[in-house]
Structures are given as C-alpha cells and as structure tokens.
Design a protein around this motif. Structure first.
Motif, PDB file in Angstrom:
ATOM      1  N   LEU A 296      -4.842   9.616  -2.335  1.00 63.81           N
ATOM      2  CA  LEU A 296      -3.629  10.228  -1.811  1.00 63.81           C
ATOM      3  C   LEU A 296      -3.778  11.735  -1.682  1.00 63.81           C
ATOM      4  N   ASP A 297      -3.426  12.250  -0.508  1.00 61.76           N
ATOM      5  CA  ASP A 297      -3.357  13.684  -0.274  1.00 61.76           C
ATOM      6  C   ASP A 297      -1.878  14.044  -0.220  1.00 61.76           C
ATOM      7  N   THR A 298      -1.371  14.644  -1.306  1.00 59.69           N
ATOM      8  CA  THR A 298       0.067  14.903  -1.395  1.00 59.69           C
ATOM      9  C   THR A 298       0.545  15.928  -0.377  1.00 59.69           C
ATOM     10  N   GLU A 299      -0.290  16.910  -0.053  1.00 58.05           N
ATOM     11  CA  GLU A 299       0.126  17.943   0.897  1.00 58.05           C
ATOM     12  C   GLU A 299       0.316  17.367   2.303  1.00 58.05           C
ATOM     13  N   LYS A 300      -0.596  16.478   2.698  1.00 55.07           N
ATOM     14  CA  LYS A 300      -0.517  15.877   4.026  1.00 55.07           C
ATOM     15  C   LYS A 300       0.355  14.618   4.035  1.00 55.07           C
ATOM     16  N   MET A 301       0.769  14.162   2.842  1.00 55.18           N
ATOM     17  CA  MET A 301       1.493  12.891   2.711  1.00 55.18           C
ATOM     18  C   MET A 301       0.686  11.787   3.390  1.00 55.18           C
ATOM     19  N   GLN A 302      -0.553  11.742   3.011  1.00 52.11           N
ATOM     20  CA  GLN A 302      -1.513  10.839   3.651  1.00 52.11           C
ATOM     21  C   GLN A 302      -2.339  10.114   2.591  1.00 52.11           C
ATOM     22  N   GLY A 303      -2.509   8.827   2.774  1.00 57.62           N
ATOM     23  CA  GLY A 303      -3.306   8.036   1.853  1.00 57.62           C
ATOM     24  C   GLY A 303      -4.420   7.317   2.591  1.00 57.62           C
TER      25      GLY A 303
ATOM     26  N   LEU B 175       9.442  11.844  -3.670  1.00 53.85           N
ATOM     27  CA  LEU B 175       8.651  10.681  -4.067  1.00 53.85           C
ATOM     28  C   LEU B 175       7.210  11.069  -4.389  1.00 53.85           C
ATOM     29  N   VAL B 176       6.615  11.891  -3.542  1.00 52.76           N
ATOM     30  CA  VAL B 176       5.227  12.304  -3.744  1.00 52.76           C
ATOM     31  C   VAL B 176       5.081  13.110  -5.038  1.00 52.76           C
ATOM     32  N   GLU B 177       6.032  13.993  -5.300  1.00 51.35           N
ATOM     33  CA  GLU B 177       5.977  14.812  -6.507  1.00 51.35           C
ATOM     34  C   GLU B 177       6.056  13.958  -7.771  1.00 51.35           C
ATOM     35  N   LYS B 178       6.896  12.943  -7.747  1.00 51.67           N
ATOM     36  CA  LYS B 178       7.066  12.077  -8.919  1.00 51.67           C
ATOM     37  C   LYS B 178       5.868  11.167  -9.143  1.00 51.67           C
TER      38      LYS B 178
ATOM     39  N   GLU C 178       5.010  12.607  11.455  1.00 53.67           N
ATOM     40  CA  GLU C 178       5.326  14.032  11.409  1.00 53.67           C
ATOM     41  C   GLU C 178       6.827  14.294  11.282  1.00 53.67           C
ATOM     42  N   LYS C 179       7.638  13.559  12.018  1.00 56.75           N
ATOM     43  CA  LYS C 179       9.082  13.795  11.997  1.00 56.75           C
ATOM     44  C   LYS C 179       9.705  13.477  10.641  1.00 56.75           C
ATOM     45  N   SER C 180       9.056  12.601   9.875  1.00 56.87           N
ATOM     46  CA  SER C 180       9.615  12.186   8.585  1.00 56.87           C
ATOM     47  C   SER C 180       9.111  13.026   7.414  1.00 56.87           C
ATOM     48  N   LYS C 181       8.059  13.827   7.641  1.00 64.91           N
ATOM     49  CA  LYS C 181       7.462  14.581   6.545  1.00 64.91           C
ATOM     50  C   LYS C 181       8.399  15.635   5.956  1.00 64.91           C
ATOM     51  N   ASN C 182       9.345  16.108   6.746  1.00 64.25           N
ATOM     52  CA  ASN C 182      10.268  17.120   6.270  1.00 64.25           C
ATOM     53  C   ASN C 182      11.432  16.537   5.463  1.00 64.25           C
ATOM     54  N   SER C 183      11.467  15.219   5.375  1.00 62.31           N
ATOM     55  CA  SER C 183      12.535  14.564   4.629  1.00 62.31           C
ATOM     56  C   SER C 183      12.414  14.874   3.136  1.00 62.31           C
ATOM     57  N   PRO C 184      13.491  15.346   2.489  1.00 61.06           N
ATOM     58  CA  PRO C 184      13.452  15.619   1.043  1.00 61.06           C
ATOM     59  C   PRO C 184      13.074  14.392   0.232  1.00 61.06           C
ATOM     60  N   LYS C 185      13.388  13.221   0.766  1.00 59.38           N
ATOM     61  CA  LYS C 185      13.099  11.974   0.052  1.00 59.38           C
ATOM     62  C   LYS C 185      11.601  11.792  -0.153  1.00 59.38           C
TER      63      LYS C 185
ATOM     64  N   VAL D 184       0.842  -1.200   0.000  1.00 58.64           N
ATOM     65  CA  VAL D 184       0.000   0.000   0.000  1.00 58.64           C
ATOM     66  C   VAL D 184       0.879   1.253   0.000  1.00 58.64           C
ATOM     67  N   VAL D 185       1.928   1.239   0.813  1.00 58.26           N
ATOM     68  CA  VAL D 185       2.856   2.372   0.865  1.00 58.26           C
ATOM     69  C   VAL D 185       3.490   2.605  -0.511  1.00 58.26           C
ATOM     70  N   TYR D 186       3.899   1.521  -1.151  1.00 61.26           N
ATOM     71  CA  TYR D 186       4.495   1.632  -2.492  1.00 61.26           C
ATOM     72  C   TYR D 186       3.487   2.155  -3.502  1.00 61.26           C
ATOM     73  N   ARG D 187       2.278   1.638  -3.456  1.00 66.41           N
ATOM     74  CA  ARG D 187       1.245   2.031  -4.419  1.00 66.41           C
ATOM     75  C   ARG D 187       0.805   3.480  -4.223  1.00 66.41           C
ATOM     76  N   LEU D 188       0.960   3.989  -3.009  1.00 64.47           N
ATOM     77  CA  LEU D 188       0.661   5.395  -2.747  1.00 64.47           C
ATOM     78  C   LEU D 188       1.777   6.317  -3.243  1.00 64.47           C
ATOM     79  N   GLY D 189       2.919   5.726  -3.595  1.00 60.24           N
ATOM     80  CA  GLY D 189       4.036   6.521  -4.070  1.00 60.24           C
ATOM     81  C   GLY D 189       4.935   7.027  -2.967  1.00 60.24           C
ATOM     82  N   LEU D 190       4.820   6.442  -1.776  1.00 61.38           N
ATOM     83  CA  LEU D 190       5.630   6.875  -0.639  1.00 61.38           C
ATOM     84  C   LEU D 190       6.914   6.060  -0.512  1.00 61.38           C
ATOM     85  N   ALA D 191       7.209   5.269  -1.529  1.00 60.79           N
ATOM     86  CA  ALA D 191       8.459   4.520  -1.634  1.00 60.79           C
ATOM     87  C   ALA D 191       8.677   4.231  -3.112  1.00 60.79           C
ATOM     88  N   SER D 192       9.930   4.092  -3.521  1.00 63.73           N
ATOM     89  CA  SER D 192      10.220   3.887  -4.939  1.00 63.73           C
ATOM     90  C   SER D 192      10.131   2.434  -5.373  1.00 63.73           C
ATOM     91  N   SER D 193      10.084   1.521  -4.406  1.00 64.99           N
ATOM     92  CA  SER D 193       9.955   0.093  -4.716  1.00 64.99           C
ATOM     93  C   SER D 193       9.363  -0.616  -3.510  1.00 64.99           C
TER      94      SER D 193
END
Length: 207
Positions: free
Chosen positions: A174-181, A160-163, A149-156, A103-112
């Motif tokens: 998926l809510d890209t602003e909240k990084m929430q699916g 990922l969300v933008e791509k 919350e602590k991980s949301k500021n990560s450039p990674k 689910v995390v991968y399909r939301l785009g919150l990981a590259s694989s």
C-alpha cells in the motif's frame, strides 16, 4: 450476494465470532458479539451438540457471510478450486481473498467488506488504470488498485488510510500517499483473518 436487510450483527452472533461486518463498531465494547456471545433468538443460550453435517454447514455459512457471497457463487468457487492444483480448501479461500472487494478492504480503503463492496459498485476504484465496478472481479499478482482521482480528496478515504497504516497483509503493498495498492503475491493460508476449518467445507460440497 442476495442482499441481507436484517441486522448484520445477528450473523456474527449466529456464527459465534466476529465477522467484522460493521467496521469500527466491531472493535469497540458496543459489539454485540462481545456483549452477548450466544446465538440470537429465544433458544440462543441453549447448548446444542452439532452433527457432522451441522459442523460442515456452520463452517460454510461462516465463510459465506465473512466474504459476502451467495450460495450459488460459493458453489462456483468450490468447483473452480476443486479443478486447481493443490489443496481444494486452500484454493477456495485464495479465490475468495482475491475478490476485489476483499482486496480493497484488506488495503484499508474501506472499513468493512460490505462497505468495500458498495464502494467498488459505485465506481470509486481503478484496476490497472481502468474503472472496475464489479465486486467479484478477481485480482491477480501485479494488479494495481487505486482510488480514482475524483475520490481521493474525500475525507473518508484519507481517514481510512491513516487508521490502517501498518495493517496491510504481506501479499499486498500500500502506498498511502497515492492511495494505491498492489497485489505482490498470492494470499497464503495463514493470511486468512478468521479461524476456518476449510476441510469441513470441502466435505460438505463433495457429497
């Protein structure tokens, strides 16, 4: 899954298709499957006619490697799918799709999927506001998955969300602003990314 320490691209070449185990590399010309579309090893180029068992085995191995589950776990999923109403093969794929790492991968919150499994295990995600660090956790309709919350500021994560914008399957939101699916429906058979003849897996495990 028992950890695979060798080159994962060999797994894709063995199955004869991309399993998307290396993230961005799988979409480039550097992908070994695109450059050497034959099985690895000395006799990889030799054409081999598979028996019925061979075809069933290859299909099962393809799914195992695609979702990153062990043989023991795969059998458990099959037994559970077999007890559910409906078509066993489709039930099996549905159970695999609902794994938290998938689910995390399909939301785009990981590259694989391997990366998603690692990020989940390291505690970067919350499910319904609570930290879940078990990759095999089964998501259900209504579950909200978000980057803590602590991980949301990560450039990674931002990259990922933008791509990934516009690539979310229909059963997820998926809510890209909240990084929430959110899981808004159960995955359908047509949502599976790779060609899988699930009836062959059912035949193999039904023996």
């Amino acid at each position: 899954m028992a950890r695979h320490t060798g080159p994962v691209c060999r797994l894709c070449r063995r199955e004869g298709l991309k399993l998307y185990l290396k993230g961005e590399k799988c979409y480039t010309d550097k992908c070994p499957v695109s450059r050497r579309n034959y099985a690895p090893g000395q006799h990889g180029k030799a054409r081999k006619k598979l028996s019925n068992f061979g075809m069933q085995l290859r299909e099962k191995q393809k799914v195992r490697r695609f979702y990153g589950v062990s043989e023991k776990k795969m059998r458990r999923y099959f037994k559970e799918a077999d007890k559910m109403d409906g078509i066993t093969g489709e039930n099996l794929l549905k159970l695999l799709e609902l794994r938290l790492d998938n689910v995390v991968y399909r939301l785009g919150l990981a590259s694989s999927r391997p990366e998603a499994r690692q990020l989940v295990n390291h505690g970067h995600f919350l499910v319904n506001g609570r930290k879940v660090d078990v990759a095999s956790y089964r998501a259900t309709v209504g579950d909200v998955i978000e980057v803590k919350e602590k991980s949301k500021n990560s450039p990674k994560f931002k990259e990922l969300v933008e791509k990934h914008q516009g690539k979310t399957p229909q059963w997820l939101e998926l809510d890209t602003e909240k990084m929430q699916g959110k899981v808004i429906a159960e995955p359908a058979r047509e949502d599976i990314e790779i060609p899988i003849e699930d009836h062959l897996i059912v035949e193999l495990y039904s023996k």
